[in-house]
Design a protein around this motif. Sequence first.
Motif, PDB file in Angstrom:
ATOM      1  N   UNK A  44       0.771  -1.544  -0.267  1.00 28.25           N
ATOM      2  CA  UNK A  44       0.100   0.127  -0.063  1.00 28.25           C
ATOM      3  C   UNK A  44       0.828   1.784   0.224  1.00 28.25           C
ATOM      4  N   UNK A  45       2.205   1.275   0.818  1.00 32.94           N
ATOM      5  CA  UNK A  45       2.608   2.628   0.843  1.00 32.94           C
ATOM      6  C   UNK A  45       3.470   2.535  -0.113  1.00 32.94           C
ATOM      7  N   UNK A  46       4.225   1.909  -0.453  1.00 29.77           N
ATOM      8  CA  UNK A  46       4.328   1.712  -2.090  1.00 29.77           C
ATOM      9  C   UNK A  46       4.368   2.250  -3.131  1.00 29.77           C
ATOM     10  N   UNK A  47       2.653   2.006  -3.451  1.00 30.95           N
ATOM     11  CA  UNK A  47       1.885   2.300  -4.404  1.00 30.95           C
ATOM     12  C   UNK A  47       1.539   3.958  -4.155  1.00 30.95           C
ATOM     13  N   UNK A  48       1.742   4.826  -3.077  1.00 27.25           N
ATOM     14  CA  UNK A  48       1.640   6.125  -3.036  1.00 27.25           C
ATOM     15  C   UNK A  48       2.484   6.738  -2.508  1.00 27.25           C
ATOM     16  N   UNK A  49       3.902   6.627  -3.046  1.00 22.93           N
ATOM     17  CA  UNK A  49       5.033   7.525  -2.756  1.00 22.93           C
ATOM     18  C   UNK A  49       5.020   7.190  -1.406  1.00 22.93           C
ATOM     19  N   UNK A  50       5.413   6.192  -0.276  1.00 17.98           N
ATOM     20  CA  UNK A  50       5.339   6.588   1.001  1.00 17.98           C
ATOM     21  C   UNK A  50       5.968   5.274   1.236  1.00 17.98           C
ATOM     22  N   UNK A  51       6.561   5.320   3.073  1.00 17.98           N
ATOM     23  CA  UNK A  51       7.579   3.614   3.277  1.00 17.98           C
ATOM     24  C   UNK A  51       7.054   3.536   4.122  1.00 17.98           C
ATOM     25  N   UNK A  52       6.940   2.023   4.265  1.00 12.95           N
ATOM     26  CA  UNK A  52       6.253   1.255   5.173  1.00 12.95           C
ATOM     27  C   UNK A  52       7.138   0.879   6.873  1.00 12.95           C
ATOM     28  N   UNK A  53       6.941   1.038   7.895  1.00 16.88           N
ATOM     29  CA  UNK A  53       7.807   0.544   8.832  1.00 16.88           C
ATOM     30  C   UNK A  53       7.093   0.061  10.093  1.00 16.88           C
ATOM     31  N   UNK A  54       8.506  -0.947  11.056  1.00 24.47           N
ATOM     32  CA  UNK A  54       7.518  -1.562  11.964  1.00 24.47           C
ATOM     33  C   UNK A  54       7.281  -1.002  13.246  1.00 24.47           C
TER      34      UNK A  54
END
Length: 728
Positions: A664-674
Amino acid sequence: MTPPIIWQPHAPTLVVAAAIVLAVALVALRVRTLGRRFPARVAAGLAVPAAVVAALIITALIDPSLPAHADEDRRIIVLVDQSTSMDVRDAGSTRRERAEILAEALRVPGGVRVERRWFDSAVHERPTAGGTERGTDLAACLQQLAPVVAAGDCAGIVVISDGGDEPMAADGLPAAPIAAIAVGADADALDNVALLAVDAPDGAEKDLEIEVSADLRATGSAAFRAELGVLPATLSVADGDGWREVARAPVDLAHGRARATFRHKPDAAGDVRLRIAVPAMPGEVTTLDNARTISLDVRERSLRVLYFSRTLGLDFKPLRAELARDPGISLTALYRTVGARLGGGGERFTVQGDRLAGDEMLDEGFPAEAAQLARYDVVILGSFAAASWPAAQQQALADHVANGAALVVVGGEQSFGLGGYATSPLGPLMPWQVADGEPPPARGEFAVAVPPAAISHPALAGIAERLAATRALIASSNRPGPLRAGATALLTAAIDGTDVAVAAAQPYGKGRVLGLASDTLWRLARSDQDGGGAYGLFWRQGLRWLADRGDAGSGVRVRWDRARYRPGETAIATVRVDAPGRPRVVGSLDGPGGRRELPAVSLPGEAGALRVDVPFGARGDYAVRIVCEREDGGSASYERTFAVAPQLPEGARLARDDAGLKALAEAHGGIAVGEERLDDLDAWLATVCRPRATGAARSLVFSSPWWLIALIAALVGDWTLRRSRNLL
């Protein structure tokens, strides 16, 4: 702080440099010329207006500008998950408690407002108190924020969640960068009993036994698993506002995994809901994943099958026995009675099994017109030579399949190329490229398996497990040519070191054809040890997949593109009506959003078929009604209720969904972190929160009239000075 000047020259650098040099030279020349008539001080004063004009022209050429205004009134939306799965206590606190702490700890650059909102199946301005079960519809909630983001002052969205239970589509979401913080500890370390995958058919027929199974898993400490013992897994059916238990199976989770299998005969048609559950255990971290609900479409009508052969083989008896056990299938057998009239001329045929109204023509043999076959959903063709029955009958069968029926071709000594079908009207229907000169069938013992590409095929549900669990062997295999381009291998056998397709299917016109390149598949049904029931299951599922009738109303037949739907999806219904003339078809939908009309439009490429699009919004029960109004004033209707909801219940997958949040994040210009790596979000926040320009750079020359006024004043001053010195 004084904003920096931005230079926007209207000519190349070399041209600007040359213009500056030329202007300086002209001003110097004027000073020198005037110096011959006037003192140096006077000459310099007379040249000042000309120098001002030159400076103004050079200034216009290089066009100094101020930067656009920086919009510092921006905001970050922090979306905190408050679904029921966030109430799970792991790592010493609940996921929701840690999510609130993470929201407070975000390091958002100064000047950027933080708006916190909460979500479950909808977005809320304030947190909701616990107690009731709250689902997770992250995609729908992000879509709900789209109008808010469209205002243009949203720098980004930060989602704090353990993720959803199902894969989430990453399209149609707000046009803003989206980052995600995944919350949740290692689920494998939690004391928990969970239902994992559930294997159940999408549909069934009334009074027909179905098989439903579920995989269960126990995690956590060895002490917790040792105390579980044998648990009673139950299968229940919805009964009013409660559940009525219909089957029970013991499961032993001492080793961590087990499988529960149930058998059930639906006793009512319609949308039937089943529930598999295991009891809550002491010390279990959550009971959200202890139950799973299944929606089952149960139909009334039986599947009508015609078996035709001029010579009965050994495969007919076990096939008839298997289909006789299935009350959802009506089997009519037609075969020639050999030697009934010795020397009497003509042929005599026998009809056995279920007789249908209007099937008297079968007493004379196989029909020669496709219309006479219309009452049969599937025709099974035994092994006999093509030359032994008229081409008109073969063409009638080919036309019947092309119009939407199904055909099963059974292998044997007189099937495919061996039977002379390569040049017959039925040749193009064969899934293999049959030809004259086909080699005789291979004889021996051949292991049967499901090829990897066909594991998820609807006709093969549960087949691969049964074949793998036992030594499933057949004793013969035809050897026709290679599969046609549109054919799919369903079963293979290892023959001479090569995997050969012994069951293959292909579409033909609007219908389907299944080819069986063996007359010894019945050996899979010799006992539960040989084949594990794969033979009967293959025929039952295969015939229903082949027929693919869809739903049948009173004169209205409807076929849906899927068995189940999630919130936000649109169902596509293909509608056919059994009425003369040009009937009028209208549809309607009643659901949580109220009532709406559904237009029916012609379906390109399918004569007489209509298409109805049924949009499902929020989760809930939707009643679809399609009405056919005939020209004679009568009407026919079709009704069906859909339970629109996520396929998995809230908390069905306890582990946090790192992969889904990352996608989800990578598809919308973001990143995902724990949650344990919150610092990794700082750089992203600094980037998206950087002040942005809200307009074009403002020219100091052309944005106000000062330059023109100064130029005119300089020209007038030059003219006045020159005239006062008699230089004009």
